[in-house]
Design a protein around this motif. Structure first.
Motif, mmCIF file in Angstrom:
data_model
loop_
_atom_site.group_PDB
_atom_site.id
_atom_site.type_symbol
_atom_site.label_atom_id
_atom_site.label_comp_id
_atom_site.label_asym_id
_atom_site.label_seq_id
_atom_site.Cartn_x
_atom_site.Cartn_y
_atom_site.Cartn_z
ATOM 1 N N ALA A 54 81.192 49.443 4.315
ATOM 2 C CA ALA A 54 81.725 48.252 3.657
ATOM 3 C C ALA A 54 82.645 47.483 4.605
ATOM 4 O O ALA A 54 82.701 46.253 4.565
ATOM 5 C CB ALA A 54 82.481 48.643 2.388
ATOM 6 N N LEU A 55 83.342 48.201 5.461
ATOM 7 C CA LEU A 55 84.281 47.584 6.393
ATOM 8 C C LEU A 55 83.593 47.017 7.631
ATOM 9 O O LEU A 55 83.884 45.902 8.057
ATOM 10 C CB LEU A 55 85.336 48.616 6.815
ATOM 11 C CG LEU A 55 86.467 48.163 7.720
ATOM 12 C CD1 LEU A 55 87.307 47.086 7.046
ATOM 13 C CD2 LEU A 55 87.343 49.352 8.095
ATOM 14 N N PHE A 56 82.654 47.775 8.213
ATOM 15 C CA PHE A 56 82.051 47.408 9.493
ATOM 16 C C PHE A 56 80.577 46.995 9.409
ATOM 17 O O PHE A 56 80.027 46.510 10.387
ATOM 18 C CB PHE A 56 82.140 48.572 10.483
ATOM 19 C CG PHE A 56 83.535 49.041 10.783
ATOM 20 C CD1 PHE A 56 84.553 48.154 11.083
ATOM 21 C CD2 PHE A 56 83.831 50.395 10.770
ATOM 22 C CE1 PHE A 56 85.837 48.602 11.372
ATOM 23 C CE2 PHE A 56 85.110 50.853 11.067
ATOM 24 C CZ PHE A 56 86.109 49.955 11.367
ATOM 25 N N GLY A 57 79.899 47.257 8.314
ATOM 26 C CA GLY A 57 78.472 46.982 8.217
ATOM 27 C C GLY A 57 77.649 48.210 8.566
ATOM 28 O O GLY A 57 78.163 49.323 8.658
ATOM 29 N N THR A 58 76.379 48.015 8.777
ATOM 30 C CA THR A 58 75.467 49.108 9.101
ATOM 31 C C THR A 58 75.821 49.699 10.460
ATOM 32 O O THR A 58 75.997 48.955 11.433
ATOM 33 C CB THR A 58 74.011 48.591 9.124
ATOM 34 O OG1 THR A 58 73.724 47.991 7.869
ATOM 35 C CG2 THR A 58 73.040 49.714 9.398
ATOM 36 N N PRO A 59 75.924 51.031 10.546
ATOM 37 C CA PRO A 59 76.258 51.639 11.840
ATOM 38 C C PRO A 59 75.127 51.458 12.843
ATOM 39 O O PRO A 59 73.956 51.391 12.488
ATOM 40 C CB PRO A 59 76.475 53.117 11.500
ATOM 41 C CG PRO A 59 75.830 53.337 10.188
ATOM 42 C CD PRO A 59 75.765 52.030 9.482
ATOM 43 N N ASP A 60 75.502 51.384 14.112
ATOM 44 C CA ASP A 60 74.523 51.290 15.194
ATOM 45 C C ASP A 60 73.858 52.636 15.436
ATOM 46 O O ASP A 60 72.744 52.691 15.957
ATOM 47 C CB ASP A 60 75.198 50.795 16.481
ATOM 48 C CG ASP A 60 75.787 49.404 16.309
ATOM 49 O OD1 ASP A 60 75.164 48.583 15.624
ATOM 50 O OD2 ASP A 60 76.881 49.160 16.854
ATOM 51 N N ALA A 61 74.542 53.717 15.084
ATOM 52 C CA ALA A 61 73.989 55.064 15.219
ATOM 53 C C ALA A 61 74.559 55.919 14.093
ATOM 54 O O ALA A 61 75.703 55.739 13.672
ATOM 55 C CB ALA A 61 74.345 55.668 16.571
ATOM 56 N N ARG A 69 79.178 64.603 10.839
ATOM 57 C CA ARG A 69 78.401 63.364 10.946
ATOM 58 C C ARG A 69 79.172 62.393 11.829
ATOM 59 O O ARG A 69 80.392 62.299 11.737
ATOM 60 C CB ARG A 69 78.213 62.771 9.549
ATOM 61 C CG ARG A 69 77.362 61.526 9.506
ATOM 62 C CD ARG A 69 77.174 61.081 8.068
ATOM 63 N NE ARG A 69 76.352 59.887 7.963
ATOM 64 C CZ ARG A 69 76.191 59.207 6.841
ATOM 65 N NH1 ARG A 69 76.776 59.595 5.722
ATOM 66 N NH2 ARG A 69 75.434 58.132 6.827
ATOM 67 N N LYS A 70 78.435 61.697 12.700
ATOM 68 C CA LYS A 70 79.059 60.678 13.553
ATOM 69 C C LYS A 70 78.410 59.344 13.246
ATOM 70 O O LYS A 70 77.198 59.191 13.313
ATOM 71 C CB LYS A 70 78.883 60.993 15.034
ATOM 72 C CG LYS A 70 79.498 59.904 15.942
ATOM 73 C CD LYS A 70 79.343 60.218 17.399
ATOM 74 C CE LYS A 70 78.063 59.636 17.929
ATOM 75 N NZ LYS A 70 77.967 59.648 19.390
ATOM 76 N N LEU A 71 79.254 58.379 12.906
ATOM 77 C CA LEU A 71 78.810 57.004 12.723
ATOM 78 C C LEU A 71 79.365 56.194 13.880
ATOM 79 O O LEU A 71 80.546 56.292 14.203
ATOM 80 C CB LEU A 71 79.296 56.431 11.394
ATOM 81 C CG LEU A 71 78.789 57.127 10.130
ATOM 82 C CD1 LEU A 71 79.398 56.477 8.888
ATOM 83 C CD2 LEU A 71 77.284 57.095 10.071
ATOM 84 N N GLN A 72 78.515 55.391 14.505
ATOM 85 C CA GLN A 72 78.933 54.576 15.642
ATOM 86 C C GLN A 72 78.779 53.106 15.286
ATOM 87 O O GLN A 72 77.738 52.684 14.782
ATOM 88 C CB GLN A 72 78.086 54.902 16.864
ATOM 89 C CG GLN A 72 78.554 54.215 18.123
ATOM 90 C CD GLN A 72 77.735 54.670 19.314
ATOM 91 O OE1 GLN A 72 76.677 54.120 19.572
ATOM 92 N NE2 GLN A 72 78.220 55.691 20.012
ATOM 93 N N SER A 75 80.727 46.290 18.836
ATOM 94 C CA SER A 75 80.873 44.836 18.896
ATOM 95 C C SER A 75 80.772 44.439 20.359
ATOM 96 O O SER A 75 80.551 45.291 21.220
ATOM 97 C CB SER A 75 82.230 44.401 18.327
ATOM 98 O OG SER A 75 83.282 44.767 19.198
ATOM 99 N N ASP A 76 80.953 43.171 20.660
ATOM 100 C CA ASP A 76 80.959 42.731 22.056
ATOM 101 C C ASP A 76 82.154 43.313 22.810
ATOM 102 O O ASP A 76 82.139 43.401 24.031
ATOM 103 C CB ASP A 76 81.010 41.206 22.134
ATOM 104 C CG ASP A 76 79.734 40.564 21.632
ATOM 105 O OD1 ASP A 76 78.696 41.258 21.572
ATOM 106 O OD2 ASP A 76 79.771 39.364 21.289
ATOM 107 N N ILE A 77 83.190 43.729 22.069
ATOM 108 C CA ILE A 77 84.436 44.198 22.678
ATOM 109 C C ILE A 77 84.459 45.705 22.874
ATOM 110 O O ILE A 77 84.881 46.198 23.912
ATOM 111 C CB ILE A 77 85.640 43.747 21.828
ATOM 112 C CG1 ILE A 77 85.708 42.223 21.819
ATOM 113 C CG2 ILE A 77 86.935 44.372 22.313
ATOM 114 C CD1 ILE A 77 86.717 41.649 20.873
ATOM 115 N N CYS A 78 83.997 46.459 21.854
ATOM 116 C CA CYS A 78 84.172 47.906 21.918
ATOM 117 C C CYS A 78 83.133 48.656 21.098
ATOM 118 O O CYS A 78 82.374 48.063 20.332
ATOM 119 C CB CYS A 78 85.568 48.291 21.435
ATOM 120 S SG CYS A 78 85.850 47.887 19.696
#
Length: 124
Positions: A54-61, A69-72, A75-78
């Motif tokens: 909800a805060l960051f959107g769909t995880p990249d991984a 569990r690891k959610l990654q 962004s363009d910054i980090c």
């Protein structure tokens, strides 16, 4: 007799000056362990996967290993890695640790990365 008393008095005075009797006000080198600050991480630490999405959107991984569990998120910054584990009393896995790095791999403050990722989504 006076000579023995003088020697004994001198020994007592010297013993009172030893550093072992008085605690040091300054810690020894190497005895201080740096800690990571959790300031600015309140929006992430202790949250479950739904709250992170909800805060960051769909995880990249999204990787699962055992009960962890690891959610990654990136962004363009980090890039932020959030590690989720079930609480001791049971229940849904929550964030217990996060790592952050710049896209180049260079270090970045974790709270700054959380803020950058939050701004990416419009501050939700």
């Amino acid at each position: 007799m006076k000579a023995q008393a003088a020697i004994l008095a001198g020994a007592v005075l010297l013993a009172g000056c030893s550093g072992s009797m008085i605690p040091s006000a300054r810690p020894e080198m190497g005895s201080v362990t740096p800690t990571e600050s959790a300031a600015g991480l309140e929006r992430v630490m202790g949250k479950d996967a739904r709250a992170l999405q909800a805060l960051f959107g769909t995880p990249d991984a999204d990787q699962t290993e055992g009960v962890g569990r690891k959610l990654q998120f990136g962004s363009d910054i980090c890039v932020l890695d959030a590690y989720l584990y079930p609480p001791r009393g049971g229940g849904a896995p929550i964030v217990t640790h996060i790592d952050a790095r710049q896209r180049s791999g260079a270090p970045i403050d974790r709270a700054s990365c959380v803020a950058a990722l939050t701004r990416r989504r419009g501050g939700k």
